[in-house]
Motif scaffolding. Structure first.
Motif, PDB file in Angstrom:
ATOM      1  N   THR A 235       0.836  -1.201   0.000  1.00 44.22           N
ATOM      2  CA  THR A 235       0.000   0.000   0.000  1.00 44.22           C
ATOM      3  C   THR A 235       0.873   1.254   0.000  1.00 44.22           C
ATOM      4  O   THR A 235       0.589   2.240  -0.698  1.00 44.22           O
ATOM      5  N   PHE A 236       1.959   1.241   0.769  1.00 42.29           N
ATOM      6  CA  PHE A 236       2.938   2.333   0.783  1.00 42.29           C
ATOM      7  C   PHE A 236       3.563   2.518  -0.602  1.00 42.29           C
ATOM      8  O   PHE A 236       3.714   3.651  -1.084  1.00 42.29           O
ATOM      9  N   VAL A 237       3.932   1.421  -1.249  1.00 38.31           N
ATOM     10  CA  VAL A 237       4.572   1.504  -2.564  1.00 38.31           C
ATOM     11  C   VAL A 237       3.622   2.131  -3.584  1.00 38.31           C
ATOM     12  O   VAL A 237       4.002   3.024  -4.350  1.00 38.31           O
ATOM     13  N   ILE A 238       2.375   1.680  -3.590  1.00 33.95           N
ATOM     14  CA  ILE A 238       1.391   2.219  -4.533  1.00 33.95           C
ATOM     15  C   ILE A 238       1.166   3.713  -4.288  1.00 33.95           C
ATOM     16  O   ILE A 238       1.138   4.527  -5.222  1.00 33.95           O
ATOM     17  N   ALA A 239       1.015   4.091  -3.021  1.00 33.74           N
ATOM     18  CA  ALA A 239       0.770   5.501  -2.689  1.00 33.74           C
ATOM     19  C   ALA A 239       1.955   6.378  -3.060  1.00 33.74           C
ATOM     20  O   ALA A 239       1.784   7.522  -3.487  1.00 33.74           O
ATOM     21  N   ARG A 240       3.160   5.859  -2.939  1.00 44.64           N
ATOM     22  CA  ARG A 240       4.355   6.655  -3.211  1.00 44.64           C
ATOM     23  C   ARG A 240       4.577   6.863  -4.706  1.00 44.64           C
ATOM     24  O   ARG A 240       5.003   7.930  -5.135  1.00 44.64           O
ATOM     25  N   HIS A 241       4.261   5.863  -5.508  1.00 48.43           N
ATOM     26  CA  HIS A 241       4.591   5.921  -6.936  1.00 48.43           C
ATOM     27  C   HIS A 241       3.405   6.293  -7.820  1.00 48.43           C
ATOM     28  O   HIS A 241       3.613   6.767  -8.944  1.00 48.43           O
ATOM     29  N   GLN A 242       2.178   6.052  -7.343  1.00 48.57           N
ATOM     30  CA  GLN A 242       1.002   6.418  -8.123  1.00 48.57           C
ATOM     31  C   GLN A 242       1.076   5.877  -9.551  1.00 48.57           C
ATOM     32  O   GLN A 242       0.772   6.572 -10.517  1.00 48.57           O
ATOM     33  N   VAL A 243       1.529   4.632  -9.682  1.00 51.23           N
ATOM     34  CA  VAL A 243       1.615   3.985 -10.995  1.00 51.23           C
ATOM     35  C   VAL A 243       0.363   3.140 -11.185  1.00 51.23           C
ATOM     36  O   VAL A 243       0.155   2.162 -10.461  1.00 51.23           O
ATOM     37  N   GLY A 244      -0.461   3.510 -12.153  1.00 49.71           N
ATOM     38  CA  GLY A 244      -1.745   2.848 -12.329  1.00 49.71           C
ATOM     39  C   GLY A 244      -1.660   1.389 -12.700  1.00 49.71           C
ATOM     40  O   GLY A 244      -2.582   0.624 -12.447  1.00 49.71           O
ATOM     41  N   SER A 245      -0.549   0.981 -13.307  1.00 42.62           N
ATOM     42  CA  SER A 245      -0.436  -0.403 -13.762  1.00 42.62           C
ATOM     43  C   SER A 245       0.069  -1.353 -12.678  1.00 42.62           C
ATOM     44  O   SER A 245       0.183  -2.552 -12.921  1.00 42.62           O
TER      45      SER A 245
END
Length: 397
Positions: A235-245
């Motif tokens: 969840t941290f990784v997704i929030a930090r990078h905002q990469v949709g894929s």
């Protein structure tokens, strides 16, 4: 219907194990999105909530596993599985705060103590000696498949119907193992060995078995810490990078858990080919280096982190079957249940400590939104697993 035996019993036990594990990681799976904001928990409190399961297990497993030296383990497995279903349903119905959640979750862990190691004893008591190593590995590796489905089902149900339904639905899983236990051929209870039921001195004097037990404790510390905080990390990784894929946490947690089953089987085959101690030590050192790599790279490329997580998903469980098979191979026949009790008490005691310690590490470095916090968290896991090879060296055999 014919009673289960032979290969049919092994596969039935693996399927039952998956059912028994459906509730296993519901708390870590729904913790970040649902329970933490609802109950206002810190990372350390969330770690304690998740650790309550392992703490309950640790408190109950000495007695419940030791009882298999005096009673047919099938009976304990049946009762433990039924109690596991009831206590998980109790969380769905009764948990209204961090404290009530901890009580319900500790009861669920205590119930699982009557299912996992007694299940292993019930299985091995009904196998020929030459079938034991691979059958134990199949049984222990199905643990990871059950955890994978626990992650998947609980998150999907929580998103669709709310977190209480996650506990309600997964709480039905242990009924599968209850049915398997009911279908086993009853066996005569083993002859009592004499002495107090919980006198662990014969196990502590068994240096070869203790080597694997202590190394298993290091394995459990790493495994439980990783599983408790995996969803939060991604969840941290997704929030930090905002990469949709990027894949969602539910997908990553499911992949991670599914990889564990073939990893454990391959690890056992490496042990049979190159020697159990050597294979376990190399697996654990590799796992520690992978954990440190994840921590160092926490603020870097999300795709590199995904590759590292999937590789870590292989190294973390790869020693599991070998450690349990090694312990069982050195357990004295009259103290098998007691040896299982010590094995599980050490393993789940360190599991309970792990979830809390990782939460403390995150809080000490600014929280789960900071890359340096994850360096500290994965550093804790790396330090824990490095105790495994040390344990094998200190108890030479």
């Amino acid at each position: 219907m014919n009673k289960l035996q032979g290969k049919a019993l092994v596969w039935a036990m693996c399927i039952g194990q998956v059912g028994n594990l459906l509730p296993h990681v519901v708390v870590p799976a729904v913790m970040v999105q649902h329970l933490m904001p609802l109950w206002g928990m810190t990372n350390a409190q969330a770690g304690l909530l998740a650790a309550a399961y392992a703490a309950g297990y640790m408190a109950a497993v000495p007695l419940l596993s030791a009882l298999t030296d005096r009673y047919d383990a099938r009976r304990i497995l049946l009762i433990g599985s039924l109690c596991s279903a009831l206590s998980t349903l109790a969380f769905a119905l009764l948990a209204t705060s961090w404290l009530t959640g901890m009580v319900c979750w500790a009861l669920a862990g205590a119930s699982f103590a009557g299912a996992y190691m007694p299940g292993l004893r019930a299985l091995t008591d009904r196998l020929q000696a030459e079938d034991t190593s691979r059958s134990i590995t199949l049984y222990t590796s199905s643990y990871s498949m059950g955890v994978g489905f626990s992650f998947l089902v609980s998150q999907l149900v929580a998103e669709a119907f709310g977190w209480r339904w996650s506990f309600g639905v997964t709480g039905l899983g242990p009924l599968i193992m209850a049915f398997v236990a009911w279908q086993m051929i009853p066996i005569r209870p083993p002859a009592p060995s004499g002495g107090h039921l919980l006198d662990v001195r014969p196990v502590l004097r068994n240096r070869p078995a203790m080597a694997y037990i202590l190394s298993y404790g290091a394995h459990c510390f790493e495994l439980y810490g990783f599983r408790t905080w995996l969803v939060a990390f991604w969840t941290f990784v997704i929030a930090r990078h905002q990469v949709g894929s990027l894949p969602e946490p539910v997908t990553v947690s499911f992949w991670v858990s599914l990889l564990a089953m073939p990893a454990s089987i391959i690890g056992n085959e490496l042990s049979l080919r190159y020697g159990r101690k050597r294979a376990i030590a190399w697996i654990q050192v590799t796992s520690a280096l992978t954990a440190l790599s994840l921590g160092v790279w926490a603020g870097g490329s999300a795709w590199v982190l995904l590759v590292l997580i999937l590789f870590y998903a292989i190294t973390v469980p790869a020693d599991s079957g070998s450690l349990t098979a090694g312990m069982m191979s050195h357990a004295q026949a009259q103290f098998k249940g007691l040896t299982l009790a010590v094995h599980s008490t050490v393993g789940f005691g360190l599991s309970a400590l792990s979830g809390w310690m990782v939460g403390l590490a995150l809080d000490s470095q600014g929280g789960a939104q900071e890359p340096q916090a994850w360096l500290a968290a994965f550093g804790v896991l790396a330090a824990g697993i490095m105790l495994g090879p040390l344990a094998l060296r200190l108890s030479k055999h």
